[in-house]
Design a protein around this motif. Structure first.
Motif, PDB file in Angstrom:
ATOM      1  N   LEU A 133      35.458  39.776  51.989  1.00 15.61           N
ATOM      2  CA  LEU A 133      35.723  38.247  52.257  1.00 15.61           C
ATOM      3  C   LEU A 133      34.657  37.658  52.851  1.00 15.61           C
ATOM      4  CD1 LEU A 133      39.680  38.094  53.049  1.00 15.61           C
ATOM      5  CD2 LEU A 133      38.359  37.862  50.831  1.00 15.61           C
ATOM      6  N   ALA A 141      42.494  33.211  55.327  1.00 17.19           N
ATOM      7  CA  ALA A 141      43.129  34.486  55.933  1.00 17.19           C
ATOM      8  C   ALA A 141      43.935  34.244  57.049  1.00 17.19           C
ATOM      9  CB  ALA A 141      41.740  35.069  56.327  1.00 17.19           C
ATOM     10  N   TRP A 164      35.947  41.411  56.827  1.00 15.90           N
ATOM     11  CA  TRP A 164      37.043  41.512  56.376  1.00 15.90           C
ATOM     12  C   TRP A 164      37.186  41.791  54.788  1.00 15.90           C
ATOM     13  CZ3 TRP A 164      41.751  40.162  58.171  1.00 15.90           C
ATOM     14  CH2 TRP A 164      41.919  39.873  59.647  1.00 15.90           C
ATOM     15  N   GLY A 166      39.866  41.739  50.947  1.00 22.73           N
ATOM     16  CA  GLY A 166      41.162  41.418  50.698  1.00 22.73           C
ATOM     17  C   GLY A 166      41.536  41.885  49.292  1.00 22.73           C
ATOM     18  N   ARG A 168      42.964  39.963  45.573  1.00 26.33           N
ATOM     19  CA  ARG A 168      43.475  38.604  45.130  1.00 26.33           C
ATOM     20  C   ARG A 168      44.231  38.882  43.521  1.00 26.33           C
ATOM     21  NH1 ARG A 168      41.586  34.214  47.826  1.00 26.33           N
ATOM     22  NH2 ARG A 168      39.714  34.508  48.893  1.00 26.33           N
ATOM     23  N   LEU A 175      45.595  35.412  47.929  1.00 30.95           N
ATOM     24  CA  LEU A 175      45.272  36.444  48.508  1.00 30.95           C
ATOM     25  C   LEU A 175      46.857  37.353  48.398  1.00 30.95           C
ATOM     26  CD1 LEU A 175      43.391  35.603  51.912  1.00 30.95           C
ATOM     27  CD2 LEU A 175      42.718  37.200  50.014  1.00 30.95           C
ATOM     28  N   THR A 178      45.203  41.446  52.823  1.00 30.83           N
ATOM     29  CA  THR A 178      43.883  41.480  53.664  1.00 30.83           C
ATOM     30  C   THR A 178      43.760  42.832  54.919  1.00 30.83           C
ATOM     31  OG1 THR A 178      45.018  40.579  55.790  1.00 30.83           O
ATOM     32  CG2 THR A 178      44.174  39.045  53.892  1.00 30.83           C
ATOM     33  N   CYS A 180      41.005  44.098  58.035  1.00 29.18           N
ATOM     34  CA  CYS A 180      39.454  44.017  58.832  1.00 29.18           C
ATOM     35  C   CYS A 180      39.068  45.429  59.233  1.00 29.18           C
ATOM     36  CB  CYS A 180      39.589  42.923  59.884  1.00 29.18           C
ATOM     37  SG  CYS A 180      38.372  42.871  60.966  1.00 29.18           S
ATOM     38  N   VAL A 209      43.736  48.550  50.799  1.00 31.69           N
ATOM     39  CA  VAL A 209      42.686  48.042  51.657  1.00 31.69           C
ATOM     40  C   VAL A 209      42.352  49.021  52.900  1.00 31.69           C
ATOM     41  CG1 VAL A 209      42.728  46.315  53.662  1.00 31.69           C
ATOM     42  CG2 VAL A 209      43.721  45.759  51.334  1.00 31.69           C
TER      43      VAL A 209
END
Length: 227
Positions: A133, A141, A164, A166, A168, A175, A178, A180, A209
């Motif tokens: 992202l 977000a 960051w 994500g 989709r 989204l 997510t 980070c 993620v």
């Protein structure tokens, strides 16, 4: 009476903690003295300055029950914990009662775990759907986290070193998840903001993620942490 020692350098701090992962990977180069140490019953307890993941100054302890009691009963240490602009104190979970008997902790706070690894995870199904992202997605977000993980510490694009990612929806582009990675004071990439759309949980998106972020961190710096 057992003497409390003052530590002024990172080397002294890491030695006193026997290079505990928190000392090396969470504090590390971000060490700010002084720290305080006491040897009790064959173990060393240490209390030190530590900023939260949002940069709020406070202090933490790697300590035994007897060692922490000695530290908090020392006037200089108490002044350090309650002054210096410090706004929080973290101690091993089993020692909270000991602290409550000595300090006014207020009503805020909670339990949390600090974890780390120096090993890359095995490939996880769905990782190929993870995308990077960019700052233009900040409001999106933020709204996603507010809806699906309102207690998160994740702050989308609040600082320049954040990474960051994500997942989709392939049809709508919305989204689904997510996460980070952001370097802590020691420079170790630390994960935050990992969240999955409530209607999509149980499908492995959070694992995808997390695996992506962890693998990247270990490959780049040799370790990854999660608070």
């Amino acid at each position: 009476m057992t003497a409390v020692r003052t530590l002024t350098t990172r080397a002294e701090f890491e030695e006193a903690t026997s290079r505990h992962p928190v000392a090396v990977l969470d504090v590390g180069a971000g060490f700010v003295g002084p720290a305080f140490a006491v040897d009790h019953a064959g173990q060393t307890s240490v209390l030190f300055h530590r900023r939260s993941d949002h940069g709020v100054p406070g202090s933490s302890a790697l300590a035994t029950e007897g060692g922490l009691a000695i530290l908090l009963d020392d006037p200089a240490v108490r002044a350090f914990v309650t002054g210096e602009g410090h706004r929080h104190l973290s101690v091993p979970r089993g020692l909270v009662r000991l602290v409550e008997a000595r300090l006014d902790l207020g009503t805020r706070g909670g339990e949390w775990d600090w974890m780390w690894t120096s090993t890359s995870p095995a490939p996880v199904r769905g990782e190929d759907h993870v995308v990077v992202l960019d700052p233009s997605t900040r409001q999106e977000a933020e709204a996603f986290l507010a809806a699906h993980s309102p207690r998160t510490h994740g702050q989308p694009f609040a600082r320049p070193d954040q990474y960051w990612v994500g997942v989709r929806d392939p049809h709508t582009g919305a989204l689904l998840a997510t996460g980070c990675s952001e370097p802590c004071a020691a420079g170790t990439p630390t994960l935050a903001g990992i969240a999955v759309d409530a209607s999509q949980r149980g499908r492995g998106w959070g694992a995808a993620v997390t695996a992506h972020l962890t693998r990247r961190a270990v490959e780049q710096t040799g370790a990854c942490a999660l608070g």
